[in-house]
Design a protein around this motif. Structure first.
Motif, short mmCIF file in Angstrom:
data_model
loop_
_atom_site.label_atom_id
_atom_site.label_comp_id
_atom_site.label_asym_id
_atom_site.label_seq_id
_atom_site.Cartn_x
_atom_site.Cartn_y
_atom_site.Cartn_z
N VAL A 95 30.34 -8.02 48.60
CA VAL A 95 31.52 -8.50 48.03
C VAL A 95 31.17 -10.17 47.70
CG1 VAL A 95 33.74 -9.58 49.00
CG2 VAL A 95 33.12 -7.29 49.64
N ASP A 96 30.23 -10.88 48.66
CA ASP A 96 29.72 -12.14 48.17
C ASP A 96 29.23 -12.21 47.05
OD1 ASP A 96 31.09 -13.08 50.43
OD2 ASP A 96 29.08 -13.37 51.54
N ASN A 97 28.41 -11.11 46.64
CA ASN A 97 27.93 -11.37 45.22
C ASN A 97 28.46 -10.35 44.11
OD1 ASN A 97 24.93 -12.31 45.51
ND2 ASN A 97 25.49 -11.22 47.60
N GLY A 98 29.80 -10.12 44.23
CA GLY A 98 30.67 -9.82 43.05
C GLY A 98 30.82 -8.48 42.97
N ILE A 99 30.58 -7.55 43.99
CA ILE A 99 31.01 -6.27 44.09
C ILE A 99 32.41 -6.28 44.62
CG2 ILE A 99 30.65 -3.92 44.78
CD1 ILE A 99 28.40 -5.39 43.00
N ALA A 100 33.56 -5.61 44.10
CA ALA A 100 34.91 -5.85 44.59
C ALA A 100 35.10 -5.19 45.70
CB ALA A 100 35.90 -5.44 43.67
N ALA A 101 35.80 -5.73 46.84
CA ALA A 101 35.87 -5.02 48.17
C ALA A 101 36.40 -3.42 48.11
CB ALA A 101 37.03 -5.81 49.08
N PRO A 102 37.38 -3.23 47.16
CA PRO A 102 37.54 -1.58 47.29
C PRO A 102 36.54 -0.79 46.77
CG PRO A 102 39.40 -3.16 46.00
CD PRO A 102 38.26 -3.87 46.35
N ALA A 103 35.58 -1.43 45.85
CA ALA A 103 34.44 -0.59 45.40
C ALA A 103 33.49 -0.60 46.59
CB ALA A 103 33.73 -1.32 44.06
N VAL A 104 33.13 -1.66 47.18
CA VAL A 104 32.48 -1.58 48.44
C VAL A 104 32.82 -0.40 49.43
CG1 VAL A 104 31.30 -2.59 50.26
CG2 VAL A 104 31.61 -3.76 48.08
N ASP A 105 34.17 -0.46 49.59
CA ASP A 105 34.66 0.51 50.61
C ASP A 105 34.84 2.11 50.06
OD1 ASP A 105 35.23 -1.48 52.32
OD2 ASP A 105 37.17 -1.67 51.84
N SER A 106 34.61 2.22 48.76
CA SER A 106 34.59 3.33 48.10
C SER A 106 33.21 3.99 48.46
CB SER A 106 35.03 3.30 46.77
OG SER A 106 34.65 4.35 45.97
N GLY A 107 32.20 3.04 48.02
CA GLY A 107 30.90 3.29 48.13
C GLY A 107 30.45 3.86 49.51
N PHE A 108 31.07 3.33 50.69
CA PHE A 108 30.72 3.59 52.00
C PHE A 108 31.30 5.04 52.57
CE2 PHE A 108 29.35 -0.76 53.24
CZ PHE A 108 28.27 -0.68 53.96
N ALA A 109 32.74 5.20 51.82
CA ALA A 109 33.51 6.40 52.05
C ALA A 109 32.96 7.53 51.48
CB ALA A 109 35.00 6.02 51.58
N SER A 110 32.29 7.08 50.11
CA SER A 110 31.72 8.48 49.45
C SER A 110 30.43 8.60 50.10
CB SER A 110 31.17 7.85 48.03
OG SER A 110 32.38 7.46 47.23
N LEU A 111 29.51 7.88 50.62
CA LEU A 111 28.50 8.29 51.43
C LEU A 111 28.67 8.97 52.76
CD1 LEU A 111 25.91 5.44 50.74
CD2 LEU A 111 26.08 7.56 49.54
#
Ligand code: WAQ
Ligand code: MG
Ligand code: MG
Ligand code: MG
Length: 249
Positions: A95-111
């Motif tokens: 998130v600090d490096n520009g990846i939006a929080a919903p995208a990060v959460d989607s990444g974890f959830a997808s894996l």
């Protein structure tokens, strides 16, 4: 001339017929190194902690084109003590490096929701988290990469206190992914049940964390976060087909 030597192994039939992914590997070697590379891949596929492969495909292909030379990212290890704190740190760094929080959460959830391993990676929009590739359960496979100098690379890893096949291969792969047009960041942890570590890579940094999943879990994978509006086909073409040598500098 270098040759791409690559392996994919599955259990219960071919990948195409729904076999379970066991293992894959990628090398670029001179002609004199093909036999040794293929032999090592074969032994690895037949003795893997994810299970015994009954389908193994080893491809050898000449790479006439010019190799792109790229640098290794900086390597850091953050020794947080458990899964919760490792994932929280990874999330915050992304998130600090520009990846939006919903995208990060989607990444974890997808894996986390993977019923079984993919052979490749999922490409998600770094703003929305929506999946952008059409590769389904196969995923996008990063291929045709290696380090440019095996001894120098081994010495570099040793100087960082790192050893083992997981980090050796993951750092080369992550270097290529970071160099890909349109890629903003990566999230990865292993699908090998005995290897709980993973990393995020972003802004020329490879940041390792020791606990992304419980010991014994076969669930792991890779997410590449793409810059919004990038040309996805160009990114996929680079990841799959551009020969890349990673330099220790
Ligand atoms: N291209 C795209 N995705 C891949 C590739 C590839 N060439 N190879 C593996 N994957 C995906 C696939 O979904 C696998 O299931 C998943 O990644 C995990 O692969 O610093 O070992 O080879 O200590 O099990 C990270 C930490 C280790 C290393 C990662 O991944 C460290 C690892 P694995
Ligand atoms: Mg691997
Ligand atoms: Mg990039
Ligand atoms: Mg694995």
């Amino acid at each position: 001339m270098l040759y791409s030597v690559r392996m994919r192994a599955a259990q219960g039939g071919t990948h195409e017929d729904g076999g379970r992914h066991i293992s894959g590997a990628e090398r670029l070697v001179p002609e004199s190194g093909i036999g040794e590379a293929a032999d090592a891949m074969l032994r690895r596929a037949m003795n893997h902690s994810r299970g015994k492969a009954d389908f193994i495909n080893i491809t050898v292909e000449a790479m006439p084109g010019p190799m792109l030379r790229i640098p290794l990212p900086a390597v850091e290890t953050l020794n947080f003590p458990d899964i919760f704190s490792c994932r929280l740190a990874a999330r915050q760094l992304l998130v600090d490096n520009g990846i939006a929080a919903p995208a990060v959460d989607s990444g974890f959830a997808s894996l986390d929701s993977l019923a079984d391993s993919m052979r490749g990676a999922m490409l998600l929009c770094a703003k929305t988290g929506i999946r952008l590739d059409q590769a389904g359960m196969r995923g996008v496979r990063v291929s045709r990469q290696d380090c440019s100098d095996r001894e120098a690379y081994a010495a570099h890893l040793q100087s960082l206190g790192l050893s083992g096949v997981h980090v050796r291969e993951a750092l080369v792969l992550a270097s290529k992914v970071l160099a890909a047009p349109g890629v903003a960041a990566e999230l990865c942890w292993s699908d090998d049940p005995e290897y709980t570590a993973g990393y995020i890579s972003v802004c020329r940094r490879y940041i390792r964390l020791p606990h992304f999943k419980p010991y014994g879990s076969p669930v792991g994978g890779r997410v590449f976060f793409l810059e919004p509006g990038c040309d996805v086909d160009t990114t996929i073409e680079f990841l799959q087909n551009q020969p890349v040598l990673v330099d220790v500098r």
